[in-house]
Design an enzyme around this catalytic site. Structure first.
Site: not given
Ligand code: MRU
Length: 358
Positions: A54-56, A91, A201, A241, A252
């Site tokens: 995860r994480g852009a 996503r 997170q 993001d 987020k």
């Protein structure tokens, strides 16, 4: 980074020429450091959807590795089209995903299929290396902003939200990169880490900072306003993001509230992201798609049980209706500056555009 003395990234190819990608399984952190192996395109797509990665920036680089797995199984034109379409659907908010897939498509499409598998491997490795370098530069470019926020005694108290550290990228991170730089230079920096319900997170951020020896304290999401009002925070720094052409920032969910509170108390609110997070095709934040995730993420909380395993408990009735937007948009007017690998710019149409004519 080094984990227990061993150099580690978030995604890499398995050794010995196997057609396998290995990633740190972030659904197990901070409870255990587990590595999961992806052998197929579907493993990669599911891994992105379920947030093993995860994480852009990491989502984009992982998708490129997913295309390699698809090309290893079938390098035909049709398989390339299907792989890119499957990964694109995983996503919706982080534009680094579409950015990476566009790069991959442009490089692989013109090739003879017999060369695609090897080219996909080289390209995925290149995107990973470029991400590391971009994050290193973000750390360098962001350091002066942190130092500007220091108190008279040199201490800096930073508030961050979600995880924009090395776990959200390939290495270093975005928002955490200037913090690591400052800490490594001996600057007394301490981080207030907001929990980031529903997926917590913040627990990943606390785990990372502990691993690097950076002083920090985990705070409930709802504590941010109080800490800012009490003068306990000198600067807020988050990742992104997707950044629209006018400087609006999707990040987020909960980021917007922190930006509002920071503005109310005259505290700088800074966003750190690579240029691959900027979407010039999005005129403003209203055009950014906001991911709606499963209601169970809100109904359940995961943690370590007294037996030592990782499990989830339900905190409400199972049929409780839920809204679970995973991101929100912070208007450009609340953003003090955007730190990128190409330098620091104001969150304005002109500032963002200037990054692309250098
Ligand atoms: O849903 P996630 O965990 O993928 O969301 C991650 C974030 O919102 C990060 O803050 C953002 O991607 C920046 S990461 C360098």
């Amino acid at each position: 980074v080094f984990v227990d003395g061993v150099p580690m990234r978030t995604v890499w190819f398995a050794p010995h020429g196997e057609d396998v990608v290995e990633v740190i399984d972030q659904t197990r952190l901070p409870h255990e450091l587990a590595v999961v192996r992806w052998s197929t395109l579907e493993d990669a797509a599911r891994g992105i959807e379920t947030m093993q990665v995860r994480g852009a920036p990491l989502i984009g680089v992982s998708a490129a590795h997913g295309v390699f797995l698809a090309m290893a199984a079938d390098p035909s034109d049709g398989a390339l089209t299907d792989a890119i379409a499957r990964l694109r659907r995983t996503r919706p908010t982080a534009v680094n995903l579409g950015w990476a897939l566009d790069v991959v498509e442009a490089e692989l499409r013109p090739l003879d299929p017999v060369h695609r598998k090897e080219a996909a491997r080289v390209l995925a490795e290149r995107l990973a290396d470029e991400d590391v370098e971009a994050c290193r530069r973000i750390g360098e470019a962001g350091l002066p902003l942190l130092l500007d926020a220091a108190r008279s005694d040199g201490r800096i108290e930073v508030l961050t939200h979600c995880n924009a550290g090395w776990l959200a990228t390939v290495d270093w991170g975005t928002a955490l990169a200037p913090i690591y730089r400052a800490h490594d230079d001996g600057v007394p920096v301490r981080v207030a880490v907001s929990e980031t319900r529903p997926r917590n997170q913040g627990a990943l951020t606390a785990w990372e900072l502990a691993g690097h020896g950076v002083p920090h304290r985990l705070v409930a999401d709802n504590a941010a306003g109080h800490l800012l009002a009490a003068g306990e925070i000198d600067v807020v720094i988050t990742g992104a993001d997707r950044i629209a052409a006018n400087g609006d920032v999707a990040n987020k969910v909960g980021t917007y509230l922190k930006a509002l509170a920071a503005r109310a108390h005259g505290v700088p609110f800074v966003v750190a992201a690579p240029c691959s997070t900027i979407d010039l095709a999005c005129p403003d934040g209203a055009a950014i798609p906001i991911e709606e995730r499963s209601g169970d993420e809100v109904r359940l909380v995961a943690g370590t049980t007294w037996r030592g395993g990782v499990d989830a408990v339900r905190i409400v009735r199972g049929d409780t209706p839920v809204a679970n937007p995973a991101f929100d948009v912070t208007p450009a007017a609340l953003v003090t500056a955007v730190i990128t690998e190409r330098g620091v710019v104001p969150a304005t149409t002109e500032g963002i555009a200037s990054l692309f004519d250098r």
